[in-house]
Enzyme design. Structure first.
Site, PDB file in Angstrom:
ATOM      1  N   ASP A 101       0.829  -1.203   0.000  1.00 48.74           N
ATOM      2  CA  ASP A 101       0.000   0.000   0.000  1.00 48.74           C
ATOM      3  C   ASP A 101       0.865   1.255   0.000  1.00 48.74           C
ATOM      4  O   ASP A 101       1.623   1.491   0.945  1.00 48.74           O
ATOM      5  CB  ASP A 101      -0.881   0.002   1.264  1.00 48.74           C
ATOM      6  CG  ASP A 101      -1.836   1.186   1.307  1.00 48.74           C
ATOM      7  OD1 ASP A 101      -2.990   1.017   0.884  1.00 48.74           O
ATOM      8  OD2 ASP A 101      -1.427   2.282   1.747  1.00 48.74           O
ATOM      9  N   TYR A 125       2.925   9.969  -0.306  1.00 46.37           N
ATOM     10  CA  TYR A 125       4.046   9.384   0.441  1.00 46.37           C
ATOM     11  C   TYR A 125       5.374   9.659  -0.269  1.00 46.37           C
ATOM     12  O   TYR A 125       6.444   9.491   0.335  1.00 46.37           O
ATOM     13  CB  TYR A 125       3.902   7.865   0.635  1.00 46.37           C
ATOM     14  CG  TYR A 125       2.640   7.398   1.322  1.00 46.37           C
ATOM     15  CD1 TYR A 125       1.783   8.290   1.973  1.00 46.37           C
ATOM     16  CD2 TYR A 125       2.287   6.049   1.332  1.00 46.37           C
ATOM     17  CE1 TYR A 125       0.617   7.848   2.577  1.00 46.37           C
ATOM     18  CE2 TYR A 125       1.124   5.611   1.949  1.00 46.37           C
ATOM     19  CZ  TYR A 125       0.290   6.517   2.559  1.00 46.37           C
ATOM     20  OH  TYR A 125      -0.871   6.077   3.157  1.00 46.37           O
ATOM     21  N   LYS A 146      -2.903   5.806  -4.096  1.00 46.73           N
ATOM     22  CA  LYS A 146      -3.998   6.739  -3.810  1.00 46.73           C
ATOM     23  C   LYS A 146      -3.686   8.097  -4.419  1.00 46.73           C
ATOM     24  O   LYS A 146      -2.524   8.526  -4.414  1.00 46.73           O
ATOM     25  CB  LYS A 146      -4.171   6.935  -2.298  1.00 46.73           C
ATOM     26  CG  LYS A 146      -4.038   5.670  -1.482  1.00 46.73           C
ATOM     27  CD  LYS A 146      -4.193   5.896   0.005  1.00 46.73           C
ATOM     28  CE  LYS A 146      -3.773   4.663   0.784  1.00 46.73           C
ATOM     29  NZ  LYS A 146      -2.337   4.518   1.006  1.00 46.73           N
ATOM     30  N   HIS A 167      -7.807   9.515  -1.736  1.00 43.22           N
ATOM     31  CA  HIS A 167      -7.128   9.467  -0.430  1.00 43.22           C
ATOM     32  C   HIS A 167      -7.940  10.091   0.714  1.00 43.22           C
ATOM     33  O   HIS A 167      -7.938   9.585   1.835  1.00 43.22           O
ATOM     34  CB  HIS A 167      -5.766  10.162  -0.548  1.00 43.22           C
ATOM     35  CG  HIS A 167      -4.754   9.665   0.431  1.00 43.22           C
ATOM     36  ND1 HIS A 167      -3.429   9.525   0.133  1.00 43.22           N
ATOM     37  CD2 HIS A 167      -4.867   9.281   1.727  1.00 43.22           C
ATOM     38  CE1 HIS A 167      -2.784   9.071   1.196  1.00 43.22           C
ATOM     39  NE2 HIS A 167      -3.630   8.917   2.172  1.00 43.22           N
TER      40      HIS A 167
HETATM   41  P1  NAP Z   1       0.803   1.649  11.956  1.00 42.66           P
HETATM   42  O1  NAP Z   1       0.944   0.513  11.022  1.00 42.66           O
HETATM   43  O2  NAP Z   1      -0.377   1.745  12.826  1.00 42.66           O
HETATM   44  O3  NAP Z   1       2.058   1.727  12.928  1.00 42.66           O
HETATM   45  C1  NAP Z   1       3.370   1.767  12.469  1.00 42.66           C
HETATM   46  C2  NAP Z   1       4.293   1.846  13.696  1.00 42.66           C
HETATM   47  O4  NAP Z   1       4.278   0.601  14.390  1.00 42.66           O
HETATM   48  C3  NAP Z   1       5.711   2.138  13.311  1.00 42.66           C
HETATM   49  O5  NAP Z   1       6.236   3.002  14.315  1.00 42.66           O
HETATM   50  C4  NAP Z   1       6.372   0.767  13.396  1.00 42.66           C
HETATM   51  O6  NAP Z   1       7.739   0.919  13.748  1.00 42.66           O
HETATM   52  C5  NAP Z   1       5.619   0.123  14.530  1.00 42.66           C
HETATM   53  N1  NAP Z   1       5.554  -1.350  14.422  1.00 42.66           N
HETATM   54  C6  NAP Z   1       5.183  -2.082  13.351  1.00 42.66           C
HETATM   55  N2  NAP Z   1       5.185  -3.390  13.639  1.00 42.66           N
HETATM   56  C7  NAP Z   1       5.559  -3.496  14.928  1.00 42.66           C
HETATM   57  C8  NAP Z   1       5.755  -4.597  15.779  1.00 42.66           C
HETATM   58  N3  NAP Z   1       5.520  -5.849  15.387  1.00 42.66           N
HETATM   59  N4  NAP Z   1       6.160  -4.351  17.067  1.00 42.66           N
HETATM   60  C9  NAP Z   1       6.369  -3.086  17.480  1.00 42.66           C
HETATM   61  N5  NAP Z   1       6.225  -1.996  16.707  1.00 42.66           N
HETATM   62  C10 NAP Z   1       5.810  -2.201  15.430  1.00 42.66           C
HETATM   63  O7  NAP Z   1       0.927   3.055  11.169  1.00 42.66           O
HETATM   64  P2  NAP Z   1       0.770   3.600   9.699  1.00 42.66           P
HETATM   65  O8  NAP Z   1       2.012   3.425   8.944  1.00 42.66           O
HETATM   66  O9  NAP Z   1       0.247   4.975   9.826  1.00 42.66           O
HETATM   67  O10 NAP Z   1      -0.388   2.717   9.025  1.00 42.66           O
HETATM   68  C11 NAP Z   1      -0.132   1.591   8.220  1.00 42.66           C
HETATM   69  C12 NAP Z   1      -0.328   1.906   6.743  1.00 42.66           C
HETATM   70  O11 NAP Z   1      -1.646   2.415   6.514  1.00 42.66           O
HETATM   71  C13 NAP Z   1       0.564   3.021   6.217  1.00 42.66           C
HETATM   72  O12 NAP Z   1       1.901   2.624   6.020  1.00 42.66           O
HETATM   73  C14 NAP Z   1      -0.160   3.423   4.965  1.00 42.66           C
HETATM   74  O13 NAP Z   1       0.106   2.518   3.915  1.00 42.66           O
HETATM   75  C15 NAP Z   1      -1.612   3.340   5.420  1.00 42.66           C
HETATM   76  N6  NAP Z   1      -2.134   4.659   5.869  1.00 42.66           N
HETATM   77  C16 NAP Z   1      -3.138   5.219   5.155  1.00 42.66           C
HETATM   78  C17 NAP Z   1      -3.676   6.442   5.533  1.00 42.66           C
HETATM   79  C18 NAP Z   1      -4.810   7.017   4.749  1.00 42.66           C
HETATM   80  O14 NAP Z   1      -5.127   8.193   4.920  1.00 42.66           O
HETATM   81  N7  NAP Z   1      -5.426   6.242   3.874  1.00 42.66           N
HETATM   82  C19 NAP Z   1      -3.167   7.128   6.650  1.00 42.66           C
HETATM   83  C20 NAP Z   1      -2.132   6.538   7.369  1.00 42.66           C
HETATM   84  C21 NAP Z   1      -1.631   5.295   6.981  1.00 42.66           C
HETATM   85  P3  NAP Z   1       8.946   0.500  12.748  1.00 42.66           P
HETATM   86  O15 NAP Z   1       8.590   0.959  11.374  1.00 42.66           O
HETATM   87  O16 NAP Z   1      10.104   1.214  13.341  1.00 42.66           O
HETATM   88  O17 NAP Z   1       9.046  -0.997  12.851  1.00 42.66           O
END
Ligand code: NAP
Length: 278
Positions: free
Chosen positions: A45, A50, A75, A108
C-alpha cells in the site's frame, strides 16, 4: 482462515499487506518492499503523497514474483482532484510504479472535487487500467452520498481503525453496502503505549504471540483487510505470522473494552483538516 477477501466486483485481495507511509528515503522504501515480498506479503500500500511510489515500482521490477500475484494499491492526493487532473495524476502514478495496470486506486481523502475524481476513476476502471476503485477515510455519510449518485460502487474504504478507535458502525454500514473495510494505522502508529497494553499483553501471553500479532489477528477475524507498516524485516515477518492461532470470544470481548470511539491520531471531522489541504 482464508488469506484473501473477494471484493464486490469479484477481484481477490489479500487480507494482510503492508504500508509504506512515512518512509521517505527511496532506497529504504525499496528495501522494505523487497523484504515484505520475501517474507510472504502480496499486498503493498502506497500513495502519491508518500513520495515513494517510484521506490515501490523499483522493488516490483526487481522481484521475481509474477506481477499478477502481487496486489498494488496507491492513492490520489487532494491537490490532484477533478476529472482531468485525476487522469493525469493516475498516469503519473503508473509511470512511477512502472505498471501498466494497478490493482486498487483510492481517493485518499474526502475533500475538494472528489466527485470529478471518482468519475475519472470510473472511466479508468471501465478501461481496465484499474482492477478495483475505492476511497479512503470516507465516513458513512460521505460514502453513502458517493454510492447513491454514481455508477460504480467503491470496492474498498480504507479508514483509520485500531483498538482505540474500533469503527464498528462504519464497518456495519460498509458490510451492508458490500464495501470492503481496510484498516490504516492498525497499531495507531504506536500511540498510547499500544504494544504494551496490559489487556493485549494478557491475550498475547495466552496464545504465545505478541501484542502486534493479536491486533492483526483481531482485524482478520473482523473480516478487515489490514496493512501494518514496519521498516524492520523481523517485524514485517512477525506481523505476517498470524494465520496459526485464533482469538476466542472472550479475547474479542476484552479487546472491545479498549474502544474509545474516537481517533487518538486526528479528528477527521475538524474543519481545520479540510482547510489545511487548500
Ligand atoms: P501503523 O501501522 O499503525 O504503525 C506503524 C508503527 O508501528 C511504526 O512506528 C512501526 O515501527 C511500529 N511497528 C510495526 N510493527 C511493529 C511490531 N511488530 N512491534 C512493534 N512496533 C511495530 O501506522 P501507519 O504506517 O500509519 O499505518 C499503516 C499503513 O496504513 C501506512 O503505512 C499506509 O500505507 C496506510 N495509511 C493510510 C492512511 C490514509 O489516509 N489512507 C493514513 C495513514 C496510513 P517500525 O517501522 O520502526 O518498525
Amino acid at each position: 482462515m482464508k488469506d484473501y477477501v473477494i471484493l464486490n466486483n469479484g477481484v481477490k485481495m489479500p487480507c494482510l499487506g503492508f504500508g509504506v507511509y512515512q518512509i521517505d528515503d527511496l532506497a529504504q522504501t525499496q528495501q522494505v518492499v523487497e523484504n515484505g515480498l520475501e517474507v510472504g506479503y502480496r499486498l503493498v500500500d502506497t500513495a502519491q503523497i508518500y513520495g515513494n511510489e517510484q521506490a515501490v515500482g523499483d522493488a516490483l521490477v526487481h522481484s521475481s514474483i509474477p506481477r499478477e500475484d502481487i496486489f498494488v494499491t496507491s492513492k490520489i492526493w487532494v491537490d490532484k482532484y477533478g476529472y482531468d487532473q485525476t487522469l493525469q495524476a493516475f498516469d503519473d502514478s503508473m509511470k512511477k510504479l512502472k505498471l501498466d495496470y494497478i490493482d486498487l486506486y483510492l481517493i485518499h481523502k474526502p475533500y475538494n472535487d472528489y466527485y470529478g475524481t471518482w468519475r475519472a476513476l470510473e472511466r479508468l476502471y471501465k478501461e481496465g487500467r484499474i482492477r478495483a476503485i475505492g476511497v479512503s477515510s470516507f465516513w458513512n455519510e460521505r460514502l453513502a452520498d458517493l454510492i447513491t449518485f454514481n455508477d460504480v460502487k467503491p470496492a474498498v474504504n480504507q479508514i483509520e481503525t485500531n483498538v482505540w478507535n474500533q469503527e464498528w458502525k462504519s464497518q456495519q454500514y460498509m458490510e451492508k453496502e458490500g464495501v470492503q473495510p481496510e484498516a490504516w494505522a492498525p497499531f495507531a502508529e504506536g500511540a498510547n503505549h499500544i504494544f504494551t497494553n496490559p489487556v493485549l499483553q494478557k491475550i498475547a501471553e495466552k496464545h504465545h504471540k505478541t501484542t502486534a500479532q493479536v491486533m492483526l489477528r483481531w482485524f482478520l477475524q473482523r473480516n478487515y483487510v489490514v496493512i501494518p507498516k514496519s521498516i524492520h524485516r523481523e517485524r514485517l515477518a512477525e506481523n505476517f505470522d498470524v494465520f496459526d492461532f485464533e482469538l476466542d470470544d472472550d479475547d474479542m470481548a476484552l479487546i472491545k473494552t479498549l474502544d474509545q470511539g474516537y481517533s487518538v491520531l486526528e479528528d477527521e471531522m475538524d474543519p481545520e483538516i479540510a482547510e489545511s489541504f487548500r
